[in-house]
Design an enzyme around this catalytic site. Structure first.
Site, PDB file in Angstrom:
ATOM      1  N   CYS A  11       0.867  -1.183   0.000  1.00 31.50           N
ATOM      2  CA  CYS A  11       0.000   0.000   0.000  1.00 31.50           C
ATOM      3  C   CYS A  11       0.901   1.230   0.000  1.00 31.50           C
ATOM      4  O   CYS A  11       2.077   1.141  -0.390  1.00 31.50           O
ATOM      5  CB  CYS A  11      -0.985  -0.019   1.171  1.00 31.50           C
ATOM      6  SG  CYS A  11      -0.218   0.058   2.810  1.00 31.50           S
ATOM      7  N   ASN A  14       2.338   1.499   4.398  1.00 31.12           N
ATOM      8  CA  ASN A  14       2.664   0.243   5.106  1.00 31.12           C
ATOM      9  C   ASN A  14       2.388   0.354   6.608  1.00 31.12           C
ATOM     10  O   ASN A  14       3.041  -0.298   7.414  1.00 31.12           O
ATOM     11  CB  ASN A  14       4.108  -0.204   4.846  1.00 31.12           C
ATOM     12  CG  ASN A  14       4.406  -1.652   5.275  1.00 31.12           C
ATOM     13  OD1 ASN A  14       5.528  -1.974   5.643  1.00 31.12           O
ATOM     14  ND2 ASN A  14       3.427  -2.520   5.228  1.00 31.12           N
ATOM     15  N   CYS A  16      -1.271   0.939   7.506  1.00 33.78           N
ATOM     16  CA  CYS A  16      -2.714   0.688   7.657  1.00 33.78           C
ATOM     17  C   CYS A  16      -3.140  -0.555   6.874  1.00 33.78           C
ATOM     18  O   CYS A  16      -3.300  -1.633   7.443  1.00 33.78           O
ATOM     19  CB  CYS A  16      -3.533   1.907   7.205  1.00 33.78           C
ATOM     20  SG  CYS A  16      -3.235   3.403   8.175  1.00 33.78           S
ATOM     21  N   ARG A  17      -3.333  -0.406   5.558  1.00 32.54           N
ATOM     22  CA  ARG A  17      -3.954  -1.487   4.783  1.00 32.54           C
ATOM     23  C   ARG A  17      -3.078  -2.719   4.652  1.00 32.54           C
ATOM     24  O   ARG A  17      -3.534  -3.848   4.901  1.00 32.54           O
ATOM     25  CB  ARG A  17      -4.339  -0.975   3.385  1.00 32.54           C
ATOM     26  CG  ARG A  17      -5.451   0.034   3.416  1.00 32.54           C
ATOM     27  CD  ARG A  17      -5.583   0.766   2.103  1.00 32.54           C
ATOM     28  NE  ARG A  17      -4.437   1.634   1.858  1.00 32.54           N
ATOM     29  CZ  ARG A  17      -4.239   2.328   0.763  1.00 32.54           C
ATOM     30  NH1 ARG A  17      -5.099   2.219  -0.239  1.00 32.54           N
ATOM     31  NH2 ARG A  17      -3.189   3.106   0.636  1.00 32.54           N
ATOM     32  N   SER A  18      -1.805  -2.537   4.236  1.00 31.69           N
ATOM     33  CA  SER A  18      -1.005  -3.741   3.965  1.00 31.69           C
ATOM     34  C   SER A  18      -0.621  -4.512   5.233  1.00 31.69           C
ATOM     35  O   SER A  18      -0.626  -5.751   5.195  1.00 31.69           O
ATOM     36  CB  SER A  18       0.202  -3.432   3.076  1.00 31.69           C
ATOM     37  OG  SER A  18       1.085  -2.512   3.644  1.00 31.69           O
ATOM     38  N   ASP A 130      -8.063   3.836   1.257  1.00 28.48           N
ATOM     39  CA  ASP A 130      -7.106   4.324   2.257  1.00 28.48           C
ATOM     40  C   ASP A 130      -7.867   4.856   3.474  1.00 28.48           C
ATOM     41  O   ASP A 130      -8.626   5.817   3.353  1.00 28.48           O
ATOM     42  CB  ASP A 130      -6.276   5.434   1.589  1.00 28.48           C
ATOM     43  CG  ASP A 130      -5.186   5.971   2.488  1.00 28.48           C
ATOM     44  OD1 ASP A 130      -5.181   5.644   3.693  1.00 28.48           O
ATOM     45  OD2 ASP A 130      -4.346   6.726   1.982  1.00 28.48           O
TER      46      ASP A 130
END
Ligand code: 4NP
Length: 163
Positions: A11, A14, A16-18, A130
């Site tokens: 993402c 690195n 939050c999402r990933s 995001d």
């Protein structure tokens, strides 16, 4: 045998999402007896290198029984394109950035994370949105999506192993 045994989730930051995807994937793969599949995550940006995931991401994963507090952010590296079977991007901008940085001898295949498991039609632009400037519900939404991806990944890898 399958050649889908190493996955890098990418993402922007690195944090939050990933890392949430990494945590969900590790949990679901472990439960499924596929703990040998290597999962890592990275960001296209370098602002948060060395930092743990965002506290809201840690709290959301913890609410779902997954501890991601030990993860540390790193930036996507040129070696990643040779070390992983797949590099899977959280949104379309991440996908463009990952593709643009690929070295000529890249062996990794590059895909949108939702598309890799056939879930891109379920979400706007196939993207994991995001949540960084959002609220708790945005982090919950990310968790639901990455957990769906993780469960679908188990199914995909099982099908590849059985083939
Ligand atoms: P991520 O979220 O890409 O899901 O880790 C973000 C984290 C930090 C920033 C942007 C997105 N940032 O601009 O610092």
């Amino acid at each position: 045998m399958t050649d889908e045994t190493s996955l890098l989730i990418v993402c922007l930051g690195n944090i939050c999402r990933s890392p949430m995807a990494e945590g969900a994937l590790r949990a679901r793969l472990g439960e499924a007896g596929l703990g040998h599949v290597r999962v890592d995550s990275a960001g296209t940006g370098d602002w948060h290198v060395g930092n743990p995931p965002d506290s809201r991401a840690i709290a959301t994963a913890a609410r779902h029984g997954v501890d991601i507090s030990g993860l540390r952010a790193r930036q996507l590296h040129v070696d990643d394109y040779r070390r992983f079977d797949w590099i899977l991007a959280a949104d379309l901008q991440n996908l463009r950035d990952v593709r643009a940085r690929a070295p000529e001898d890249a062996s990794a295949r590059i895909e949108l994370l939702t598309r890799w498991v056939g879930l891109e039609a379920d979400v706007d632009e196939g993207a994991i949105p995001d949540p960084y400037t959002g609220g708790q519900e945005d982090f919950e939404n990310v968790w639901r999506m990455v957990d769906d991806v993780a469960r679908a990944t188990v199914a995909r890898l099982r099908a590849a192993i059985d083939a």
